[in-house]
Every structure is written in C-alpha cells, then in structure tokens.
Motif scaffolding. Structure first.
Motif, PDB file in Angstrom:
ATOM      1  N   GLU A 190      20.094  33.096 -31.597  1.00 36.01           N
ATOM      2  CA  GLU A 190      21.149  32.328 -31.574  1.00 36.01           C
ATOM      3  C   GLU A 190      21.865  32.936 -30.456  1.00 36.01           C
ATOM      4  O   GLU A 190      22.021  34.370 -29.522  1.00 36.01           O
ATOM      5  CB  GLU A 190      22.395  33.425 -32.688  1.00 36.01           C
ATOM      6  CG  GLU A 190      24.060  33.212 -32.355  1.00 36.01           C
ATOM      7  CD  GLU A 190      24.970  33.684 -33.176  1.00 36.01           C
ATOM      8  OE1 GLU A 190      26.129  34.245 -32.828  1.00 36.01           O
ATOM      9  OE2 GLU A 190      24.524  33.433 -34.778  1.00 36.01           O
ATOM     10  N   ILE A 191      22.117  31.973 -29.755  1.00 33.83           N
ATOM     11  CA  ILE A 191      21.958  32.593 -28.261  1.00 33.83           C
ATOM     12  C   ILE A 191      23.812  32.127 -27.501  1.00 33.83           C
ATOM     13  O   ILE A 191      23.740  30.663 -28.099  1.00 33.83           O
ATOM     14  CB  ILE A 191      21.181  31.313 -27.287  1.00 33.83           C
ATOM     15  CG1 ILE A 191      20.169  31.459 -28.105  1.00 33.83           C
ATOM     16  CG2 ILE A 191      21.534  31.526 -25.541  1.00 33.83           C
ATOM     17  CD1 ILE A 191      18.561  30.813 -26.745  1.00 33.83           C
ATOM     18  N   ASN A 192      24.541  33.503 -27.339  1.00 32.54           N
ATOM     19  CA  ASN A 192      25.947  32.981 -26.897  1.00 32.54           C
ATOM     20  C   ASN A 192      26.015  32.962 -25.369  1.00 32.54           C
ATOM     21  O   ASN A 192      25.098  34.374 -24.748  1.00 32.54           O
ATOM     22  CB  ASN A 192      26.028  34.189 -27.292  1.00 32.54           C
ATOM     23  CG  ASN A 192      26.894  34.199 -28.893  1.00 32.54           C
ATOM     24  OD1 ASN A 192      27.232  33.110 -29.816  1.00 32.54           O
ATOM     25  ND2 ASN A 192      25.658  34.480 -29.488  1.00 32.54           N
ATOM     26  N   ILE A 193      26.781  31.861 -24.726  1.00 34.63           N
ATOM     27  CA  ILE A 193      26.383  32.020 -23.390  1.00 34.63           C
ATOM     28  C   ILE A 193      28.275  31.749 -22.995  1.00 34.63           C
ATOM     29  O   ILE A 193      28.867  31.111 -23.929  1.00 34.63           O
ATOM     30  CB  ILE A 193      25.510  31.352 -22.435  1.00 34.63           C
ATOM     31  CG1 ILE A 193      25.395  30.080 -23.177  1.00 34.63           C
ATOM     32  CG2 ILE A 193      24.287  31.514 -22.317  1.00 34.63           C
ATOM     33  CD1 ILE A 193      24.570  28.811 -22.201  1.00 34.63           C
ATOM     34  N   THR A 194      28.992  31.431 -22.044  1.00 34.77           N
ATOM     35  CA  THR A 194      29.902  31.037 -21.282  1.00 34.77           C
ATOM     36  C   THR A 194      29.934  30.436 -20.133  1.00 34.77           C
ATOM     37  O   THR A 194      28.629  29.777 -19.985  1.00 34.77           O
ATOM     38  CB  THR A 194      31.087  32.223 -21.251  1.00 34.77           C
ATOM     39  OG1 THR A 194      29.970  32.756 -19.981  1.00 34.77           O
ATOM     40  CG2 THR A 194      31.566  33.031 -22.359  1.00 34.77           C
ATOM     41  N   THR A 195      31.036  30.089 -19.347  1.00 31.98           N
ATOM     42  CA  THR A 195      31.214  28.968 -18.460  1.00 31.98           C
ATOM     43  C   THR A 195      31.381  29.074 -17.703  1.00 31.98           C
ATOM     44  O   THR A 195      32.848  29.472 -17.741  1.00 31.98           O
ATOM     45  CB  THR A 195      30.657  27.121 -18.609  1.00 31.98           C
ATOM     46  OG1 THR A 195      30.210  26.324 -17.483  1.00 31.98           O
ATOM     47  CG2 THR A 195      31.842  26.996 -19.051  1.00 31.98           C
ATOM     48  N   SER A 196      31.436  28.788 -16.236  1.00 27.74           N
ATOM     49  CA  SER A 196      32.833  28.971 -15.194  1.00 27.74           C
ATOM     50  C   SER A 196      32.760  27.364 -15.060  1.00 27.74           C
ATOM     51  O   SER A 196      31.560  26.521 -14.424  1.00 27.74           O
ATOM     52  CB  SER A 196      32.394  30.160 -13.707  1.00 27.74           C
ATOM     53  OG  SER A 196      32.204  31.243 -14.411  1.00 27.74           O
ATOM     54  N   ILE A 197      34.131  27.212 -14.751  1.00 30.29           N
ATOM     55  CA  ILE A 197      34.232  25.743 -14.296  1.00 30.29           C
ATOM     56  C   ILE A 197      35.388  25.509 -12.076  1.00 30.29           C
ATOM     57  O   ILE A 197      36.236  26.548 -12.629  1.00 30.29           O
ATOM     58  CB  ILE A 197      35.090  24.659 -15.578  1.00 30.29           C
ATOM     59  CG1 ILE A 197      34.466  24.934 -16.017  1.00 30.29           C
ATOM     60  CG2 ILE A 197      35.517  23.853 -14.546  1.00 30.29           C
ATOM     61  CD1 ILE A 197      35.282  23.847 -17.236  1.00 30.29           C
ATOM     62  N   GLY A 198      34.769  25.311 -11.667  1.00 34.17           N
ATOM     63  CA  GLY A 198      35.859  24.801 -10.418  1.00 34.17           C
ATOM     64  C   GLY A 198      36.974  23.639 -10.488  1.00 34.17           C
ATOM     65  O   GLY A 198      35.639  22.652 -10.759  1.00 34.17           O
ATOM     66  N   VAL A 199      37.315  23.127  -9.679  1.00 29.45           N
ATOM     67  CA  VAL A 199      38.419  22.220  -9.708  1.00 29.45           C
ATOM     68  C   VAL A 199      38.494  21.492  -8.629  1.00 29.45           C
ATOM     69  O   VAL A 199      39.127  22.247  -7.802  1.00 29.45           O
ATOM     70  CB  VAL A 199      38.997  22.023 -10.845  1.00 29.45           C
ATOM     71  CG1 VAL A 199      39.690  20.272 -11.159  1.00 29.45           C
ATOM     72  CG2 VAL A 199      38.542  22.540 -12.125  1.00 29.45           C
ATOM     73  N   SER A 200      38.415  20.740  -7.960  1.00 33.35           N
ATOM     74  CA  SER A 200      38.849  20.332  -6.710  1.00 33.35           C
ATOM     75  C   SER A 200      39.744  19.171  -6.574  1.00 33.35           C
ATOM     76  O   SER A 200      38.824  17.803  -7.699  1.00 33.35           O
ATOM     77  CB  SER A 200      37.490  20.330  -5.428  1.00 33.35           C
ATOM     78  OG  SER A 200      36.400  18.730  -5.977  1.00 33.35           O
ATOM     79  N   GLN A 201      40.726  18.216  -6.010  1.00 32.76           N
ATOM     80  CA  GLN A 201      41.000  17.289  -6.129  1.00 32.76           C
ATOM     81  C   GLN A 201      40.853  16.472  -5.080  1.00 32.76           C
ATOM     82  O   GLN A 201      40.824  17.070  -3.622  1.00 32.76           O
ATOM     83  CB  GLN A 201      42.180  17.179  -5.981  1.00 32.76           C
ATOM     84  CG  GLN A 201      43.625  15.999  -6.968  1.00 32.76           C
ATOM     85  CD  GLN A 201      45.348  16.962  -6.613  1.00 32.76           C
ATOM     86  OE1 GLN A 201      45.019  17.809  -6.655  1.00 32.76           O
ATOM     87  NE2 GLN A 201      45.698  16.065  -6.948  1.00 32.76           N
ATOM     88  N   TYR A 202      40.866  14.955  -5.021  1.00 29.90           N
ATOM     89  CA  TYR A 202      40.957  13.937  -3.799  1.00 29.90           C
ATOM     90  C   TYR A 202      42.765  13.155  -3.897  1.00 29.90           C
ATOM     91  O   TYR A 202      42.385  12.976  -4.656  1.00 29.90           O
ATOM     92  CB  TYR A 202      40.237  13.222  -3.928  1.00 29.90           C
ATOM     93  CG  TYR A 202      39.980  11.356  -2.531  1.00 29.90           C
ATOM     94  CD1 TYR A 202      39.292  11.794  -1.542  1.00 29.90           C
ATOM     95  CD2 TYR A 202      40.882  10.866  -2.957  1.00 29.90           C
ATOM     96  CE1 TYR A 202      39.212  10.913  -0.905  1.00 29.90           C
ATOM     97  CE2 TYR A 202      40.790   9.666  -2.447  1.00 29.90           C
ATOM     98  CZ  TYR A 202      40.450   9.555  -0.957  1.00 29.90           C
ATOM     99  OH  TYR A 202      40.720   9.147  -0.470  1.00 29.90           O
ATOM    100  N   PRO A 203      42.436  13.302  -2.590  1.00 29.78           N
ATOM    101  CA  PRO A 203      42.446  13.956  -1.105  1.00 29.78           C
ATOM    102  C   PRO A 203      42.970  15.068  -0.823  1.00 29.78           C
ATOM    103  O   PRO A 203      42.665  15.308   0.047  1.00 29.78           O
ATOM    104  CB  PRO A 203      43.155  12.581   0.007  1.00 29.78           C
ATOM    105  CG  PRO A 203      44.458  12.270  -0.901  1.00 29.78           C
ATOM    106  CD  PRO A 203      44.447  12.387  -2.732  1.00 29.78           C
ATOM    107  N   ASP A 204      42.619  15.707  -1.858  1.00 24.66           N
ATOM    108  CA  ASP A 204      44.589  17.577  -0.913  1.00 24.66           C
ATOM    109  C   ASP A 204      43.023  18.086  -0.743  1.00 24.66           C
ATOM    110  O   ASP A 204      43.165  18.872  -0.230  1.00 24.66           O
ATOM    111  CB  ASP A 204      45.244  17.989  -1.759  1.00 24.66           C
ATOM    112  CG  ASP A 204      46.118  16.999  -2.243  1.00 24.66           C
ATOM    113  OD1 ASP A 204      46.152  16.001  -2.321  1.00 24.66           O
ATOM    114  OD2 ASP A 204      46.815  16.904  -3.426  1.00 24.66           O
ATOM    115  N   ASN A 205      42.384  18.090  -1.416  1.00 25.16           N
ATOM    116  CA  ASN A 205      40.880  19.031  -1.291  1.00 25.16           C
ATOM    117  C   ASN A 205      39.509  18.593  -0.185  1.00 25.16           C
ATOM    118  O   ASN A 205      38.987  19.379  -0.149  1.00 25.16           O
ATOM    119  CB  ASN A 205      40.797  20.129  -1.940  1.00 25.16           C
ATOM    120  CG  ASN A 205      42.146  20.651  -3.086  1.00 25.16           C
ATOM    121  OD1 ASN A 205      41.388  20.675  -4.381  1.00 25.16           O
ATOM    122  ND2 ASN A 205      42.292  20.938  -2.693  1.00 25.16           N
TER     123      ASN A 205
END
Length: 626
Positions: free
Chosen positions: A309-324
């Motif tokens: 039984e493997i428990n992991i999580t995740t990290s998410i980064g969000v960028s936006q066109y054209p602001d970023n």
C-alpha cells in the motif's frame, strides 16, 4: 498462317506469270495475246499482294513486339498505373505491380469495384480530386485508404485526359504504396513525441502544442492555464521498492490523471514524476482550481501494487497565458516555480504563480551547480552539538551538522541545500564526505585527550539505498580507526514509508559491523509503530516540535511520555532534541528520558570551539555546578 498465305500467293503468281508468258508468246490471235497479257497482269497483282502481305506481317510482328515490350515496361514500372475511362471502367492496369497486389492480391477486384474507390478515401480528399479533374488539373498527394480491416497509405498522382471538346475522357492514376514508410514514420514520431512508459505526449509534444496555442491566440484576447504536476516523495518508493514498482506508480498516476482531465485538455508526461496539463482556451481560474483540487484528491488515494500500500501526494503549480508569460518556455518555467512553492509548503497542495516565484527556481539551479563543486573547494564545514546524559549530566556524544560556506550564495541554510542535494543525488558523495570527516574528528579529539565520544551522523534515504552505505561505513571506520560502537547512523522515518527486504538487509549488515542505528525526528513522518519492532533501532530521537512547548502543554507532555515508554519497551535509548530551558529538562528527566541536546547546553559549534566547550563543561561538571 501468314507464311502459308504468302507461299500460296507466290506460287499462284509464279504459275500465272508463266502461263501468261506462254500465251503471249505463242499465239497470234489477239484474244490469245490479250489473255496472255491479262494473265501476266494477274501474276503481277499476286506478286504485289505477296509484298503487301509480307509487309503487313512484319508490321504486325513489330506491333506485337512493341506491345509486349510496353506491357513489360509498365508491369515493371516503379509505380502502379491504372487507366480509367469516364465511366469508371478500368481500361488498363499493370496488375502485377507489388503496390497493387499489396492493396488487394486479386487485381480483378479493382476492375470490378472501380466505382467504389471513393468509398475508401475521405470525403475531403474525394472532393479535392474531383474538383481538380473536372477543371483539367492533375492532383498529387497522399491518400489514406480505409478498408474494412485495415488502413493503407499511398502517394498518388491523378492526371485527367480531356477530349477535343474539353470534357473529361480518361484518368491516369499513378500511385505508390507508402504504408510501411508511414508506419515507420509514425513509430518514430511516437518515440520522439510520446512517453514510452505511460503513452502520454512528452515534453517536446507539449512544447510544440503550447507554441501553436500561443500563436493562435497572439492577436486575440484568449487565455489558458498550464498545470505542472509533480509527485511528492517518490524517491522513497524507488529507494525501497525499486524501479519496477515506481514505473507502475507512474502508469497508474497517468491513468488517474486521464480520468481527471477533460478530453479537450492536453495531458503530457514530462518524465519521471512530472506531468503537465494544458487547459483549453477561455477556461477560467475557477475551473483550473477545481481541476487542481480534483487531481490532488485522486492522487491521495492509496496505490496498491504487489501487496504494497503506497501513499503519496502531489504538488501542483499553475501559470496563466498571457499574464505569466507569452512564450512556451516562460509559461512552463513559471508553472514549475509555482509547483516548487507548493512543494516547499509541505506538498499536497497547489499554487498559482505569483511574481518572484521564478527567482526560487533560478536560485535552486544555482545552488545545485555550486553544490557540485563544494567538496573540491573545501566549502563544507562540520559543526557539533553535544548530547548529554540526563541522569548524571555527563557528555555522551555529539551530533554532526553540516554547514556550507559559499559567499556567492550567502551561505545557504542546511534545510535548503540538503534537500536540493537529496533531489539531485549529490547527497551520496556529500554524505560520504561527512561520514569520513566526522569519524576522523572524533579520533583526533580522542588523541588530544578529550573523553571518548559517540558521533551521530545523519544518513539520507537516498544515501542509504544508492550510496553503498555498508561499504562506505566500513571504509570510514577502517580509515579513521574509530571503534564501530562509537558511530551512530541517524535515519528519518521517510526511509520506512515502504517496507522492503532490501532495507532490512542493509540494517542487518550495518548491525553486523557493530554500529548503532537511530530513528531521527520520530513522530513527524510516516513510520508505523510496527517498524520499531521490525527494525533493530538502538536509539529513538524525539523531534524538537514535541519538546518546545512541553513546559506549557499537557498534551505534549502526554505524547512525549508515551513515546519514551514505547521506546523503552523496545529496549531503545531516547534522546530529546531542542531542549532550551531548565523546565523542559526537568520534565524530560522525570519521564525517564535518557539523553538530551539543545541550546540549553550549546548550539552547534565548529571543531575548535567544541573542543574548548568540552573542557569548560568537564570543569563545571567536576565542580558539580550543573
């Protein structure tokens, strides 16, 4: 037959000529003379007929030869050739050409079904071909032929032949079967643009689509979001369960992401534990938020692989066109910067990019580059914090702490550069250097007259698995001469997130060397209580987060008391970290904690200052002022 006719005509002609000559020469009667002349003329006619027959025979032979040669030439042409009249009836085809046979082993099928040819090509291609032919223009291009059980590809040239009235009379079709070349091209494209493990588009593919999307929206007011998804702590899976299990985690992660992502979005696997989602045009921030939350929830669900039984999580980064950013590279870099911000916040979360985040990514890369040369530049220094016995206040040992003196980076903190060293794999060589230097220092102090001390060295999970830790420990002990029982190896609970036979084997090998093993920062990670029974730990260290408010919180006292009792039941010694005042020391002593370390006694000191501190502390202890 022609030869027989020629011989007969020649014989008749010769006979008549002879008869005419006799009649004309022997008779004086005009009728006889006329008959002789007529007979002679008839013989001439037959002679002329013989000539014409002979000439016709030669022409027929030459025509048949040319036809045979032409047919052979067409049959062996580099392309399949078909001549079709205006009624879609085939008047000629080099039926033995390999391209023709590949499409249908029975060429008669092509003759019988010529009117059905348009059924195997797309409506768009059919319309384009018809338009060109009716206007007297040839059509060239590639066609996909869709049969009932397969698809074939041909490169075709279709040329119209017009009659005197300018109407379509016949059509010449010239084509080559390119199915194999197309299949090879597709395989190469897939290999170049798709991840082999998950079947998802790779980094090159999404960069190309990002550039297309940006080009489409350049003169419009559209916008879209980009999500960089990175799994947390996957290195522990690799280090404990191996590559094959980790690969299956990646494949299942891809399946879970497919279930979260709408069909019109682009999902890509950048490599290893990194994925990316490009949302379609005009998706609002709320939809991006909902998608990010859905991904977090889906990844949090346990993975069940090979009875693990493997428990992991995740990290998410969000960028936006054209602001970023208004180009693919900038958008991807800023989505990654936001992902690192989420990961630095503990993971299992998402962040939208904000101004200044990209500076962290650039600094991280610079730290990694500088770390690669830190040992050769002699930039690492070891500091030592004393460990004191609570029952008699005697100095028992030291914990080694690494410091990095780099003026260009303004001396990065350990919690910053050690994490980067672990992620980049540099920790293996750095950890080996720390291990050898610490053992040497203890022996130097011993030879200078300081009391016998044990030394605790932190060992990262990656170093434990990938660094041949048993061989490196044995080498450090041999080179320094330090007795094995004076070396203590500290590991964190993260190593135990996935129990594996390999870990237990390494533990057994280290115990056979005679060194001690301690479990660091207990209570802050992922270890289960069963690991305390399964692994031969000698020492359990209580994290400072449980100690700092022990003099103010009854809950903390209860928790610490439970940890001490549990460790003692497994015959482990207990060390409390972060002891800063006398009240904390008193409570820990009353709960039978074995040893402590912290600023109450001393901060971490370099080798020279620590030696001076030991002498002062020994004098105070002997004077019984502690």
């Amino acid at each position: 037959m022609a030869m027989l006719l020629l011989c007969t005509a020649f014989s008749i002609s010769a006979g008549l000529a002879a008869l005419g000559f006799v009649l004309a020469g022997s008779g004086q009667h005009p009728a006889v003379l006329a008959l002789g002349c007529f007979t002679f003329s008839i013989s001439g006619f037959f002679l002329f007929a013989c000539y014409k027959i002979n000439l016709l025979r030669d022409q027929l032979q030459q025509s048949e030869t040319r036809k045979r040669y032409l047919d052979q030439l067409l049959q062996h042409s580099g392309s399949a050739l078909i001549l079709v009249n205006r009624d879609m009836k085939i008047e000629y085809l080099n039926r033995l050409h390999e391209s023709l046979l590949r499409l249908d082993p029975d060429p008669n099928e092509w003759i019988n079904n010529a009117k059905r040819w348009p059924e195997v090509i797309s409506e768009e291609a059919h319309a384009s071909i018809n338009q060109n032919l009716l206007q007297g223009r040839p059509w060239k291009g590639e066609l996909q032929l869709s049969f009932r059980d397969r698809h074939e590809f041909v490169k075709a040239s279709i040329t119209p032949i017009m009659d005197d009235a300018g109407q379509l009379d016949k059509v010449i079709v010239c084509y080559d079967d390119i199915s194999e070349q197309k299949a090879m091209t597709n395989r190469l494209f897939i290999r170049e643009h798709y991840n082999v493990l998950t079947g998802l588009p790779n980094r090159q593919y999404i960069i190309r689509d990002l550039e297309k999307q940006i080009e489409t929206l350049k003169d419009a007011e559209g916008r879209f979001f980009l999500l960089h998804v990175d799994l947390d702590r996957v290195r522990y899976i690799n280090e404990t369960l191996g590559h094959s299990v980790l690969d299956r985690v990646f494949r299942e992660t891809a399946d879970r992401l497919r279930a979260c992502v709408r069909e019109e979005y682009l999902l890509a696997h950048l490599g290893s534990d990194e994925f990316m989602v490009m949302l379609s045009n005009d998706v609002c921030a709320d939809e991006a938020t909902i998608l990010a939350e859905g991904i977090l929830e889906r990844i949090r669900q346990p993975f069940y692989i090979d009875n693990h039984e493997i428990n992991i999580t995740t990290s998410i980064g969000v960028s936006q066109y054209p602001d970023n950013g208004d180009d693919a590279a900038t958008l991807m870099r800023r989505a990654e910067a936001a992902m690192f911000e989420a990961k630095n916040g503990g993971g299992n979360r998402f962040c939208f990019y904000q101004t200044g985040m990209s500076g962290f990514v650039e600094r991280r890369l610079e730290i990694e580059n500088q770390l690669r040369h830190a040992i050769e530049r002699d930039e690492f220094k070891l500091h030592y914090q004393p460990v004191v016995d609570l029952q008699n206040n005697q100095l028992r040992g030291v914990e080694v702490l690494l410091r990095w003196h780099n003026n260009e980076l303004r001396n990065p903190r350990p919690d910053t550069f050690i994490k980067i060293a672990e992620e980049s794999g540099l920790i293996v060589d750095i950890g080996s250097w720390v291990l050898e230097r610490a053992c040497q220092q203890i022996m130097e102090w011993r030879n200078s007259g300081l009391p016998e001390l044990s030394v605790a060295v932190n060992i990262s999970a990656r170093q434990f698995i990938e660094g041949d830790i048993v061989e490196r420990v044995a080498s450090a002990l041999k080179r320094s001469g330090l007795p094995a029982h004076q070396l203590e190896l500290e590991i964190t609970e993260g190593l135990l997130i996935n129990d594996a036979p390999t870990i237990r084997e390494i533990f057994s090998a280290l115990k056979n060397l005679g060194v001690r093993v301690s479990l660091d920062d207990f209570g802050t990670g992922y270890a289960s209580l069963s690991y305390l029974k399964r692994y031969p730990f000698d020492v359990l260290k209580i994290d400072r987060s449980f100690v700092h408010d022990i003099n103010e919180s009854e809950d903390s006292v209860t928790l610490v008391n439970a940890i001490i009792a549990m460790a003692h039941s497994f015959n482990m010694k207990v060390i409390a970290e972060g002891v800063e005042n006398l009240q904390q020391r008193r409570i820990l002593r009353e709960r039978q904690c074995d040893m402590v370390q912290g600023y109450l006694y001393s901060p971490p000191l370099n080798a020279d200052n620590f030696a001076d501190w030991v002498k002062r502390y020994s004098d105070i202890h002997q004077a019984q002022h502690v």
